[in-house]
Design a protein around this motif. Structure first.
Motif, PDB file in Angstrom:
ATOM      1  N   ASP A 127      44.776  58.786  36.956  1.00  0.00           N
ATOM      2  CA  ASP A 127      43.800  59.573  37.705  1.00  0.00           C
ATOM      3  C   ASP A 127      42.492  59.633  36.919  1.00  0.00           C
ATOM      4  O   ASP A 127      42.388  59.100  35.807  1.00  0.00           O
ATOM      5  CB  ASP A 127      44.337  60.971  38.027  1.00  0.00           C
ATOM      6  N   ALA A 128      41.489  60.272  37.494  1.00  0.00           N
ATOM      7  CA  ALA A 128      40.157  60.259  36.890  1.00  0.00           C
ATOM      8  C   ALA A 128      40.159  60.866  35.489  1.00  0.00           C
ATOM      9  O   ALA A 128      39.526  60.342  34.563  1.00  0.00           O
ATOM     10  CB  ALA A 128      39.170  61.004  37.795  1.00  0.00           C
ATOM     11  N   GLU A 129      40.891  61.966  35.305  1.00  0.00           N
ATOM     12  CA  GLU A 129      40.922  62.618  33.999  1.00  0.00           C
ATOM     13  C   GLU A 129      41.619  61.739  32.972  1.00  0.00           C
ATOM     14  O   GLU A 129      41.156  61.601  31.828  1.00  0.00           O
ATOM     15  CB  GLU A 129      41.638  63.970  34.118  1.00  0.00           C
ATOM     16  N   GLN A 130      42.721  61.130  33.362  1.00  0.00           N
ATOM     17  CA  GLN A 130      43.426  60.235  32.448  1.00  0.00           C
ATOM     18  C   GLN A 130      42.574  59.024  32.091  1.00  0.00           C
ATOM     19  O   GLN A 130      42.554  58.576  30.944  1.00  0.00           O
ATOM     20  CB  GLN A 130      44.739  59.791  33.085  1.00  0.00           C
ATOM     21  N   MET A 131      41.869  58.507  33.086  1.00  0.00           N
ATOM     22  CA  MET A 131      41.036  57.327  32.838  1.00  0.00           C
ATOM     23  C   MET A 131      39.938  57.643  31.820  1.00  0.00           C
ATOM     24  O   MET A 131      39.640  56.821  30.953  1.00  0.00           O
ATOM     25  CB  MET A 131      40.429  56.845  34.159  1.00  0.00           C
ATOM     26  N   ARG A 132      39.375  58.840  31.914  1.00  0.00           N
ATOM     27  CA  ARG A 132      38.363  59.239  30.936  1.00  0.00           C
ATOM     28  C   ARG A 132      38.962  59.308  29.537  1.00  0.00           C
ATOM     29  O   ARG A 132      38.335  58.899  28.561  1.00  0.00           O
ATOM     30  CB  ARG A 132      37.754  60.591  31.321  1.00  0.00           C
ATOM     31  N   ALA A 133      40.174  59.825  29.436  1.00  0.00           N
ATOM     32  CA  ALA A 133      40.825  59.943  28.137  1.00  0.00           C
ATOM     33  C   ALA A 133      41.134  58.569  27.542  1.00  0.00           C
ATOM     34  O   ALA A 133      41.049  58.364  26.322  1.00  0.00           O
ATOM     35  CB  ALA A 133      42.114  60.759  28.274  1.00  0.00           C
ATOM     36  N   TYR A 134      41.488  57.636  28.392  1.00  0.00           N
ATOM     37  CA  TYR A 134      41.822  56.284  27.939  1.00  0.00           C
ATOM     38  C   TYR A 134      40.560  55.465  27.609  1.00  0.00           C
ATOM     39  O   TYR A 134      40.653  54.461  26.904  1.00  0.00           O
ATOM     40  CB  TYR A 134      42.616  55.540  29.019  1.00  0.00           C
ATOM     41  N   ARG A 135      39.430  55.862  28.134  1.00  0.00           N
ATOM     42  CA  ARG A 135      38.233  55.025  28.011  1.00  0.00           C
ATOM     43  C   ARG A 135      37.697  54.969  26.599  1.00  0.00           C
ATOM     44  O   ARG A 135      37.045  54.005  26.201  1.00  0.00           O
ATOM     45  CB  ARG A 135      37.141  55.557  28.951  1.00  0.00           C
ATOM     46  N   GLY A 136      37.945  55.997  25.786  1.00  0.00           N
ATOM     47  CA  GLY A 136      37.409  56.035  24.442  1.00  0.00           C
ATOM     48  C   GLY A 136      36.014  56.623  24.416  1.00  0.00           C
ATOM     49  O   GLY A 136      35.531  57.213  25.397  1.00  0.00           O
ATOM     50  N   THR A 137      35.329  56.458  23.282  1.00  0.00           N
ATOM     51  CA  THR A 137      33.983  57.013  23.098  1.00  0.00           C
ATOM     52  C   THR A 137      33.046  55.909  22.630  1.00  0.00           C
ATOM     53  O   THR A 137      33.442  54.748  22.476  1.00  0.00           O
ATOM     54  CB  THR A 137      34.006  58.139  22.062  1.00  0.00           C
ATOM     55  N   LEU A 138      31.814  56.296  22.364  1.00  0.00           N
ATOM     56  CA  LEU A 138      30.840  55.320  21.873  1.00  0.00           C
ATOM     57  C   LEU A 138      31.215  54.786  20.496  1.00  0.00           C
ATOM     58  O   LEU A 138      30.792  53.692  20.110  1.00  0.00           O
ATOM     59  CB  LEU A 138      29.447  55.955  21.826  1.00  0.00           C
ATOM     60  N   THR A 139      32.022  55.555  19.759  1.00  0.00           N
ATOM     61  CA  THR A 139      32.400  55.135  18.400  1.00  0.00           C
ATOM     62  C   THR A 139      33.870  54.734  18.287  1.00  0.00           C
ATOM     63  O   THR A 139      34.284  54.195  17.268  1.00  0.00           O
ATOM     64  CB  THR A 139      32.116  56.264  17.398  1.00  0.00           C
ATOM     65  N   GLU A 140      34.658  55.013  19.318  1.00  0.00           N
ATOM     66  CA  GLU A 140      36.083  54.678  19.279  1.00  0.00           C
ATOM     67  C   GLU A 140      36.445  53.821  20.478  1.00  0.00           C
ATOM     68  O   GLU A 140      36.005  54.086  21.596  1.00  0.00           O
ATOM     69  CB  GLU A 140      36.937  55.959  19.298  1.00  0.00           C
ATOM     70  N   PRO A 141      37.254  52.770  20.275  1.00  0.00           N
ATOM     71  CA  PRO A 141      37.639  51.907  21.397  1.00  0.00           C
ATOM     72  C   PRO A 141      38.555  52.635  22.367  1.00  0.00           C
ATOM     73  O   PRO A 141      39.176  53.659  22.029  1.00  0.00           O
ATOM     74  CB  PRO A 141      38.361  50.744  20.716  1.00  0.00           C
ATOM     75  N   GLY A 142      38.626  52.101  23.583  1.00  0.00           N
ATOM     76  CA  GLY A 142      39.527  52.672  24.561  1.00  0.00           C
ATOM     77  C   GLY A 142      40.947  52.151  24.383  1.00  0.00           C
ATOM     78  O   GLY A 142      41.224  51.290  23.532  1.00  0.00           O
ATOM     79  N   LYS A 143      41.858  52.689  25.183  1.00  0.00           N
ATOM     80  CA  LYS A 143      43.261  52.259  25.164  1.00  0.00           C
ATOM     81  C   LYS A 143      43.594  51.583  26.480  1.00  0.00           C
ATOM     82  O   LYS A 143      43.100  51.978  27.540  1.00  0.00           O
ATOM     83  CB  LYS A 143      44.183  53.465  24.961  1.00  0.00           C
TER      84      LYS A 143
END
Length: 557
Positions: A127-143
């Motif tokens: 879902d949208a919230e999970q996708m945001r959590a998996y996406r990572g940040t500008l300094t950390e890669p996503g999953k």
């Protein structure tokens, strides 16, 4: 739309396009103007319209008008028709090249199937919230999504069932399979399709419950139309790798080049379509065409001309760096246009009655007045004069400040195109307010100053008997600060409570009776005004377009 005698202004995009033509990379350029039909166009869109249509026109190419209509929740036919009207009003035409992204829905679906078959797209159930959590940040890669390694067959089946409407909104998306570790977040398996039930699309009706995203639709639409140069604003620079990825991985017939330029940021306005929508929806303005809005419809109702807006867009240029453009530059463009082209008329906005005691009551006199001081070809008009006239209240002072050059007790002024008068008596009401002046006319001064007499002031006037009653709307800037919303503040807090002043009982010379909405004039010594659509033949309504000088709010000298 550039004058043929004047070479077109150059910029870095024109230089790129000219180089591509010179090298033989393209034998003809094709651009497009691609608005989303979820609101009215504003002055920032005008910059893009002038760039895309103007560049193609000047270099012998074509420019398409295409509506990127992939979000039916916010789009409707009203916006489509308004956008078409605005582009035409600015002086451009798309001929037979009117397109909608929804024209390509079936082909876009087929291209998505192609991506799945190549192992480059998958159906995801985050879902949208999970996708945001998996996406990572500008300094950390996503999953990687746990659904990323589904088989081609499983993805094809699920995608087909998504189209058939088997799944609820938000339960599944189709995502590109690119790189969850990419430093560019836009390449971390972006969503290509989402499910939207229960909406009626303005072009396709209820045929679809599966809608492509803008980032997927836009590059493929460009490629299908043979666009050579896809010009967009700087916020899409980080999206360019995804743009290129989409056209590189499906079997489209061409490979457009995306080039970014700085968007228009204008003082004392907001350009966010969401904020403009809120201004309308919350009642801060009276609609999308409110003359205080930066929309093209608002500017048109304000009295701006297509030529002035095009000239403004040319003046600000096309650059790679964002900057804040002064409102004075936009105002200067329309002021220059109207100074050259607007006929002159006299209008008294705040009437004060003047009785000319020695002027014969039965005299019927007409004054000849030029329609333009610099253009004799615009001819003259006849202005009636009589014993009773109106002047503007600001043109009389009982106790004048230093430098005041208008009418004072015992003083003289010249009436524009008429006589010199002297104020002999001031009439007041019970509250002490000045309600009338008694004055005398020097009948020897029509059109001349007798030798030895010095009259410094010239004021405008309207015959009380022949004048036309009107409503005049004085518009100032909608916001009281140059950058509303700066620093995280609520932009609404910067709304100027004095952005509109409505004057009733104004008196206009009779030549302004029965004017058509959209006709523009200079009201002498007041500013430039346009007849509003609310006008009637017997009661005109005029909007202030722009003042005569660069700074509003200063009293006349």
């Amino acid at each position: 739309m550039t004058d043929a005698a004047e070479p077109p202004r150059t910029n870095f995009i024109r230089q790129i396009v000219e180089a591509d033509l010179a090298s033989g990379k393209h034998d003809r350029i094709a651009t497009r103007f691609p608005p989303e039909p979820n609101g009215y166009l504003h002055i920032g869109h005008a910059k893009s319209i002038v760039l895309n249509f103007g560049l193609a026109q000047s270099l012998g190419g074509t420019c398409n008008l295409r509506f990127d209509d992939t979000n039916p929740h916010k789009e409707n036919v009203e916006f489509v028709e308004a956008i078409k009207a605005d582009v035409r009003w600015l002086g451009f035409d798309w001929d037979d090249r009117l397109y909608f992204a929804s024209d390509y829905f079936e082909r876009l679906y087929d291209f998505a199937v192609e991506l799945i078959q190549k192992g480059l797209a998958y159906v995801c159930e985050l879902d949208a919230e999970q996708m945001r959590a998996y996406r990572g940040t500008l300094t950390e890669p996503g999953k990687d999504s746990p659904y990323r390694d589904r088989t081609v067959e499983e993805n094809l089946d699920l995608f087909k069932r998504m189209r058939a409407g088997e799944f609820p909104d938000g339960s599944r998306t189709l995502r590109a399979r690119i790189d969850m570790a990419s430093p560019n977040i836009n390449l971390r398996d972006p969503v290509l399709y989402r499910i939207k039930h229960g909406v009626v699309h303005h072009q396709t009706g209820s045929a679809w419950c599966l809608y492509p995203t803008y980032d997927y639709t836009h590059p493929i639409s460009d490629a299908l139309e043979g666009i050579t140069h896809s010009l967009c604003t700087l916020e899409f620079e980080d999206h360019r790798p995804l743009y290129d990825w989409c056209v590189a991985n499906v079997s489209v017939p061409s490979r457009p080049r995306q080039i970014e330029f700085s968007r228009l940021n204008l003082e004392y306005t907001v350009m966010s379509k969401r904020r403009l929508t809120d201004l309308v929806g919350e009642g801060h303005v009276q609609g999308w065409d409110d003359p205080r809005m930066p929309t093209i419809a608002g500017l048109r109702r304000r009295g701006y001309t297509p030529g002035a807006i095009r000239e403004f867009c040319e003046r600000i240029g096309v650059t790679k760096s964002d900057n804040l453009v002064e409102m004075a530059l936009l105002e200067s463009s329309i002021r220059d246009d109207l100074d050259a082209n607007a006929p002159r008329r006299m209008a008294v906005l705040r009437p004060l009655k003047v009785v000319l005691t020695n002027y014969p009551e039965d005299r019927d006199e007409r004054m000849e007045a030029g329609n333009h001081p610099k253009n004799a070809s615009m001819g003259t008009r006849s202005v009636p004069f009589g014993r009773e006239i109106h002047i503007d209240r600001t043109d009389f002072e009982e106790e004048p400040p230093k430098g005041f050059k208008r009418l004072v007790p015992g003083g003289e002024v010249r009436l524009r195109n008429a006589y010199v008068i002297r104020c002999d008596e001031v009439i007041k009401d019970a509250a002490g307010e000045v309600v009338e002046l008694r004055a005398s006319v020097d009948m020897e001064t029509l059109g001349k100053n007798p030798e030895g007499r010095k009259v410094k002031g010239v004021i405008h006037w309207v015959s009380a008997e022949h004048g036309v009653s009107a409503e005049v709307r004085l518009y100032d800037r909608l916001f009281g600060v140059a950058t509303p919303g700066a620093g995280g503040a609520d932009y609404r807090e910067a709304i100027n409570p004095e952005s509109l002043t409505v004057l009733t009982g104004c008196m206009l010379e009779p030549a302004l009776r029965g004017v058509e909405p959209g006709e523009r004039f200079q009201f002498e010594r007041e500013g430039y005004f346009v007849a509003d659509p609310d006008s009637t033949p017997d009661r005109p309504v005029f909007n202030l377009t722009v003042g005569l000088r660069d700074t509003w709010g200063k009293s006349r000298k």
